[in-house]
Design a protein around this motif. Sequence first.
Motif, short mmCIF file in Angstrom:
data_model
loop_
_atom_site.label_atom_id
_atom_site.label_comp_id
_atom_site.label_asym_id
_atom_site.label_seq_id
_atom_site.Cartn_x
_atom_site.Cartn_y
_atom_site.Cartn_z
N LEU A 19 -40.51 88.83 37.08
CA LEU A 19 -39.97 89.28 38.30
C LEU A 19 -38.87 90.30 38.39
CD1 LEU A 19 -40.44 86.00 40.12
CD2 LEU A 19 -42.12 87.58 40.25
N CYS A 29 -37.45 90.59 41.83
CA CYS A 29 -37.19 90.48 42.98
C CYS A 29 -35.87 89.84 43.14
CB CYS A 29 -38.28 89.48 43.63
SG CYS A 29 -38.23 87.65 42.75
N ASN A 30 -35.54 89.58 44.55
CA ASN A 30 -34.08 88.96 44.87
C ASN A 30 -34.47 87.58 45.01
OD1 ASN A 30 -32.13 90.80 44.45
ND2 ASN A 30 -32.77 91.91 46.33
N VAL A 82 -37.46 84.15 45.59
CA VAL A 82 -38.91 83.56 45.94
C VAL A 82 -38.64 82.43 46.93
CG1 VAL A 82 -40.34 82.11 44.36
CG2 VAL A 82 -39.34 84.07 43.34
N PHE A 111 -39.75 79.72 37.64
CA PHE A 111 -39.35 80.80 38.61
C PHE A 111 -38.01 81.55 38.03
CE2 PHE A 111 -42.72 79.48 41.58
CZ PHE A 111 -43.45 80.62 41.58
N ALA A 161 -36.16 85.22 38.96
CA ALA A 161 -35.84 84.99 40.28
C ALA A 161 -34.34 84.48 40.37
CB ALA A 161 -36.71 84.22 41.05
N ILE A 201 -33.79 81.00 45.13
CA ILE A 201 -35.19 80.42 45.16
C ILE A 201 -35.17 79.63 46.67
CG2 ILE A 201 -37.08 78.77 44.56
CD1 ILE A 201 -36.32 79.60 41.67
#
Length: 791
Positions: free
Chosen positions: A624, A626-627, A629, A654, A659, A662
């Motif tokens: 990932l 991303c910032n 999840v 994750f 990530a 979360i």
Amino acid sequence: MKNINWYRRIDPLINGFYTALRTREFATAQAAITELNQQAKVHKPYQDWAKYFTGILAEEQQRNWAEAEQHYLELLVAEIDDILRAHILLSLGVAYNNQARWQESVRVCEESAQIWQTLKYPLKHAYVTRQIALSLYTGYRFGEFGLDDLQRAAQLCQSALQVFATYDANEPEIVLYEPDIVQYQAIAAHTLGMIMGEMGDWDQAIACYQQCLDVSIARQNKYLRAFALQGLASAFQLQHALDWQQINTLYEEALALFQEVGDTYKALSVLAYQGTLHQANGKLAEASAYYTQSLGLVEQVRTKVTSVAARMGFAAMVTHIYDNAILIGKDIGAHSNLFDSMERSRARAFLDSLTIDTTTYAAQVNTEILSLSALQQLLPPDFLLLEYYTTGLLKARSERMTEQQAAHNVLYPTPKTLLLAITRDEVALYDLGFSPNTLVTDDLEQLVEERFLSTPLRQKLYDKLIAPAQGLWQHRRRVYIIPHGPLHYVPFHALIAPDGDTLLREKGPEIVYAPSATILCRALPKQSEYLSGACLAIGYNGDPGRDLHFAEEEAAYIARMANGAALVGPIAKKAALFAQAPHYYALHFSCHGEFDPDSPLESLLYIGPNETLTGQEIMDNLRLNCNLVTLSACESGLNKVQRGDELYGLLRAFMYAGAPAIIATLWRVDERSTLIFAEKFYALIQQGKAYATALKAAQLYLKNLTRRAALEILTQHMAQTGTADKQALLRQADHYLKSVTSQTIHQNGQTATADPLHEAGDDDKIFADPKFWAPFVLIGDPQMQANVDSA
């Protein structure tokens, strides 16, 4: 199955390897392997034995149990004869035992024993049953097995000793190598000594260790002598039979011998034992020095272990050393050392796995532990970090050992719950005055929300866990909570203060959780420049019989809000998820989830018809950028807390996938309240709110939401399914809300079980019970990671 007729009575190469192994002459053992590989050109079975012996050296010389395990498993799927298979199963059992995988160890050793029994080889059978006894004993010490298993271990050892004492060396099972039956007796006696010590029978334990010592001296076996000396010293220490300085002399001799033969793993154990000896006799500075030396060797051994599972097992085996070092740090007031030990003890395998690809797991890792001073520099002035630590934790089981029984282990620490409260300018240490074992339930089927949501318990936990540091809470904008042991399952934000309100309150701090301060503040790779979407949402209402009603609508709505994309409905999603997820800033799951406490990485999300996503698949396939999840799924935040505080489950998976933060749930959530929570949370994110800020506001919004407002929200969402009949939608939404009301209602600030004939009023706060808003937790904080980048 291969023919075993090629076996000679004594094979010089194989016998030479075992002879060298007994005295830890590894160069000679390696030369035997080299010669076996050469001879394999004309005598092919030698190749399999050479590979097997290579695994043994990886285990005995390098303490690399994972590499040894790999060699053994590769051989076991090949076409090999029963004699080699039985040997390999035994060695695999040893590797599993050293990785704290005791049930697996017992299982494969029992397979080995069955083969030897079928072949009518009583000597080999007895030797394997001695290893089963050792695994049962070790597993008992760490709470995996019960007292019946320990008693079985004693019986197995005694039976093995009986066989060794009456065995005729001319029996036909003497093939390939000459067994050292006297040494077998000594090893079995040593194992029986440990078991008798665990049972509190010190006289018999000492007699067993003395028998082992006598043999080691007669055979001039330094390695065996070191084991016997350590056993005697520990028995005398627990029995208080000798002056502590005399006991320390025995430990010193054992340590010198382990160092001489190059066994760092055993040396670190002796150093830790010496730490406990000095600690018990008030020599705190000396005890601290011994623990420091021991933990230095722990780091050396850890870097030689080449898999996540093996590192987890190693962490489980040394956790008591960390516990005792931390208790010493508490007693001498060394906050920096205390913090360092707390951080190093937390999920070292977890921290390593965040930085290393499991397919090419490097042997040497240099992952820096965050220092106390560095943490304080990163904390904004209005932030507080609460780092909890539990010692002397016993594993949950229906018939677990008591703390009194556990004290038969020299390294068993005093059960305590500690709190280190840290601000930019201040560090305070609190002994919270209770054993963590009081929070460990014997009911393994009890739900988390049933254990921790009763009002009296939440009030008591506030008094125990929060009140001691209450003065530091004043005017804090954000509080980081780092749980440990059973505290991982406590919803801190739902604890009740003396004024009757929870920690989650309008004028209270934002609350963020983290596995450790080091992971909270870890530097993450820069995001890819090729991120093409804001949010990828995955939704599935479930298979027939387990239907959700709003999961897919929630995912589609979140995707629209965030200008992202949704994968919903009965389509296959896994391949698309793996391909598309790396290109999004956020990832949202709305579906059923299930936590597997026995195999935490097999915990899963139900993402489509007959399609699941497990923690192991996430670790293996998902990378990932991303910032955030969000796991809007039942039990997504639950993890099994392994000994060593290793978090093992979907969260870990994750985080491993990349990530930094979360949103997850601690228990089974109601999908109606979850839909409303998610909508509010993402709306606030779209406004630029920080994740912690948005989470607090969304929880308070849900907590204070009236039935009238909830009915309107649900009706609007259901209208998006295409039904035009507003009255039908209202009736359907009302039906869902009545099912909530039949469980709990909230009136005049009080939560109570509802009368089934009572209909909630329009102004009733139907989601005010903490079971609706408290399961949502934020783990990790990109703001702290941004502070690292700018530091």
